[in-house]
Write an enzyme that holds these catalytic residues in place. Structure first.
Site, short mmCIF file in Angstrom:
data_model
loop_
_atom_site.label_atom_id
_atom_site.label_comp_id
_atom_site.label_asym_id
_atom_site.label_seq_id
_atom_site.Cartn_x
_atom_site.Cartn_y
_atom_site.Cartn_z
N THR A 182 86.68 111.61 -78.17
CA THR A 182 87.16 112.83 -78.53
C THR A 182 88.09 113.29 -79.46
OG1 THR A 182 88.03 114.96 -77.52
CG2 THR A 182 88.82 112.78 -76.52
N TRP B 253 104.79 134.11 -78.32
CA TRP B 253 103.65 133.40 -78.57
C TRP B 253 102.44 134.69 -78.89
CZ3 TRP B 253 103.25 129.24 -74.12
CH2 TRP B 253 104.18 128.31 -74.70
N LYS C 61 103.36 131.00 -83.03
CA LYS C 61 104.69 131.17 -82.62
C LYS C 61 105.49 132.17 -83.49
CE LYS C 61 104.22 126.66 -80.44
NZ LYS C 61 103.22 126.35 -81.36
N GLU D 97 87.38 114.93 -71.32
CA GLU D 97 88.11 114.07 -70.63
C GLU D 97 87.61 114.72 -69.03
OE1 GLU D 97 88.99 115.44 -73.06
OE2 GLU D 97 90.79 114.60 -74.02
P1 ADP Z 1 87.59 118.75 -79.08
O1 ADP Z 1 89.02 118.49 -79.11
O2 ADP Z 1 86.71 117.64 -79.88
O3 ADP Z 1 87.16 120.04 -79.56
P2 ADP Z 1 86.38 118.61 -76.48
O4 ADP Z 1 85.13 119.19 -76.77
O5 ADP Z 1 86.63 117.85 -75.49
O6 ADP Z 1 86.83 118.34 -77.77
O7 ADP Z 1 87.38 120.08 -76.48
C1 ADP Z 1 87.79 120.48 -75.23
C2 ADP Z 1 88.59 121.78 -75.39
O8 ADP Z 1 87.80 122.81 -75.89
C3 ADP Z 1 89.44 122.26 -74.50
O9 ADP Z 1 90.59 121.82 -74.28
C4 ADP Z 1 89.71 123.76 -74.79
O10 ADP Z 1 90.80 123.85 -75.84
C5 ADP Z 1 88.43 124.03 -75.77
N1 ADP Z 1 87.47 124.60 -74.61
C6 ADP Z 1 86.39 124.40 -74.06
N2 ADP Z 1 85.65 125.24 -73.50
C7 ADP Z 1 86.43 126.53 -73.74
C8 ADP Z 1 86.34 127.64 -73.25
N3 ADP Z 1 85.20 128.16 -72.55
N4 ADP Z 1 87.10 128.90 -73.77
C9 ADP Z 1 87.95 128.17 -74.73
N5 ADP Z 1 88.25 127.18 -74.97
C10 ADP Z 1 87.51 126.05 -74.51
#
Ligand code: ADP
Length: 540
Positions: A181, A439, A434, A326
């Site tokens: 990832t 935030w 920020k 993860e």
């Molecule tokens: P990458 O870091 O390459 O994008 P991932 O695909 O594992 O890797 O991404 C996971 C992240 O994507 C989560 O930690 C979150 O920030 C974001 N994410 C996943 N699903 C959603 C969702 N439904 N709404 C908002 N953010 C999301």
């Protein structure tokens, strides 16, 4: 109770035994290929047998570098069922990152799509652990390549044993696969999946309260098979005997819509940018999409307006879900509780646009400044998750220390939770703006902008500011018909009606396209860079 190991073998056998006539449809470079689970099982076993003859041993990594198609699906079961580890590589990574992860994982064999071969040809000298390349091509003869040694997938499996038997003594905690990832900085991080984790995740995907995937469905994962195992759907779909539609190389919105129409797809899964593109195509041309019982959207926040348009304009039910590489990945799904279904349309939409409720089998907590946050939809904290399909570490990586604590995965996502337990993501920690110690949620501003009828896509990032630390700046792609007709002030005024003054972006920039990550999410890092150039040229 019997202590039977939860491994992939019994999942494959179920499809072979009980659903031999069910179909897998695969779009390849030469057209549509169609076969049954009976044939799928035989080819999968042939592949395992061929890999064994190439010297692949238990625990060794076999990489795939491929689009979503039937051969990739064969690898999904052939590699883990023989006890080896399926390493799906993101085809859009930079050459440096591909070199890093292949060496870090110590991949032994690499299965590669014909059209992606040129990427590997350029870097093969730096991939010393790879002992054989296997080219996945529809051509009867192996096309010329400098990859070495190289085999043709079809010729190789032709020699394999269609009745190859899988070991029954595999440990359920043995690694089944791995996926890297992206990290904010530095090299990608490796996540290792166990047989047990994928078994239980697949079961969870079948629950009526989550995705409810079943034999009755025709599922089309648009999310790449190199991205968090196409959200685990191929594993569950084989197990349940669901018809699968694999959209192949470089799927466009039109192609996806044609497949939905032709194959009567009931479930399709992808990131919001995919569904934005499909929406545009549906607005331009008519397709029969009545078969769809749900579009599953995750990976980034699904804009509320997107959900609304799919449902009210096109009658396509929309399901918002959340996960990470993860977390295997499905962790939260936004489905209304029974007693919420009598709320007003607007209230229901507000809930369904949240990331949702925790999937059975997992545990979560949201940790704020003073421990667990109140369930008031206001207090923010970091979402943390644990459970049988949540990673417990990064593969041979120092960064494990930062991301895991007391057996919990720290997601790096800032969230609030309402009185019903629905989680709403405020932002990724690194994307929160920020401003003056407070935030601002980039996600909320993006959602609001994308609800404007002239806006196609919008992304908001924090830009360094001498007084306020950071200030939000919006980037907007207008719909074709709105170009030249809507200006920056109109959009900022539109936001003024909805947010407090200090949330309103300092600037709004029109773009032709928003840069995307390798899996189609908005690439905020690139936007921050682009804004520096934008300011420099404005000053000139
Ligand atoms: P990458 O870091 O390459 O994008 P991932 O695909 O594992 O890797 O991404 C996971 C992240 O994507 C989560 O930690 C979150 O920030 C974001 N994410 C996943 N699903 C959603 C969702 N439904 N709404 C908002 N953010 C999301």
């Amino acid at each position: 109770m019997m202590n039977v190991p939860l491994t992939l073998r019994s999942m494959l056998e179920r499809a072979e035994k009980f659903f031999p006539r069910k179909e897998i449809v695969s779009r390849t470079s030469s057209g549509i290929f169609r076969y049954t689970y009976a044939e799928y099982g035989r080819r999968t076993r042939r592949l395992s047998s061929a890999l064994a003859s190439l010297g692949v041993k238990r625990g060794e990594r076999v990489a795939t570098f491929a689009w979503n198609h039937h051969r990739h699906l064969e690898a999904y079961f052939a590699i883990p069922c023989m006890g080896a580890v399926l390493h799906t590589i993101n085809i859009r990574l930079s050459p440096e990152h591909i070199i890093y992860i292949v060496n870090h994982a110590e991949d032994r064999v690499m299965l590669v799509d014909e059209d992606l071969v040129p990427i590997l040809e350029k870097i093969q000298d730096q991939l010393p652990t790879i002992k054989a390349y296997v080219m996945m091509t529809d051509k009867p003869e192996l096309p010329p390549t400098t990859l070495h040694p190289v085999y043709s997938y079809e010729q190789l499996i032709e020699q394999g044993d269609p009745a190859y038997t899988y070991p029954e003594d595999l440990d359920e905690n043995a690694p089944l696969g791995m996926c890297y990832t992206s990290a904010t900085t530095g090299n990608p991080k490796g996540v290792v999946y166990s047989h047990r984790g994928i078994f239980l995740h697949s079961m969870a995907v079948g629950l009526a309260d989550t995705i409810g995937l079943s034999e009755n469905d025709t599922i089309m994962p648009v999310v790449p098979m190199f991205h968090a195992n196409a959200w685990g759907f191929p594993f569950a779909a084989v197990w349940f005997g669901a018809k699968q539609v694999l959209p192949g190389p470089g799927p466009t919105p039109k192609l996806l819509l044609q497949l939905i129409q032709q194959e009567k797809v009931t479930l399709a899964a992808g990131v919001p940018t995919v569904w934005l593109g499909v929406l545009k195509a549906m607005e331009e041309e008519q397709y029969d999409v009545k078969s769809l019982r749900s579009v599953i959207c995750g990976g980034s926040a699904a804009p509320r307006s997107l959900i609304q348009t799919y449902e009210t304009k096109f009658g396509i039910p929309f399901l918002h879900a959340y996960g990470m590489t993860e977390t295997s990945p499905v962790a939260l799904v936004s489905r209304l509780k029974s007693y919420q279904q009598s709320l007003s349309e607007e209230e229901m939409l507000d809930i369904r646009a949240k990331q949702g409720l925790l999937v059975p089998g997992l545990e979560m907590r949201i940790i704020g400044k003073n421990g667990e946050v109140a369930w008031d939809g206001q207090e923010m904290g970091e979402l943390q998750i644990r459970g049988p399909w949540i990673a417990s570490e990064y593969y041979k990586d120092e960064r494990t220390k930062e991301a895991f604590e007391d057996g919990w995965l720290k997601t790096g996502d800032v969230a609030v939770i309402d009185g019903e337990g629905f989680v709403k993501l405020v932002d990724r920690t690194k994307d929160l703006v920020k401003s003056g110690g407070e935030w601002i949620s980039s996600v909320d501003l993006e959602n609001a902008l994308m609800a404007h009828p002239a806006v196609f896509e919008a992304s908001v990032v924090g830009i360094p500011h001498p007084k306020w630390d950071e200030r939000p700046v919006a980037f907007v792609v207008l719909k074709e018909e709105a170009k030249g007709k809507v200006d920056k002030q109109e959009l900022l005024d539109f936001l003024r009606g909805q947010f407090v003054k200090w949330w309103i972006p300092d600037d709004l920039v029109f773009l032709e396209e928003i840069p995307k990550t390798s899996v189609g999410k908005f690439l905020k890092r690139a936007l921050r860079e682009q804004y520096k150039d934008h300011l420099a040229s404005a000053q000139r």
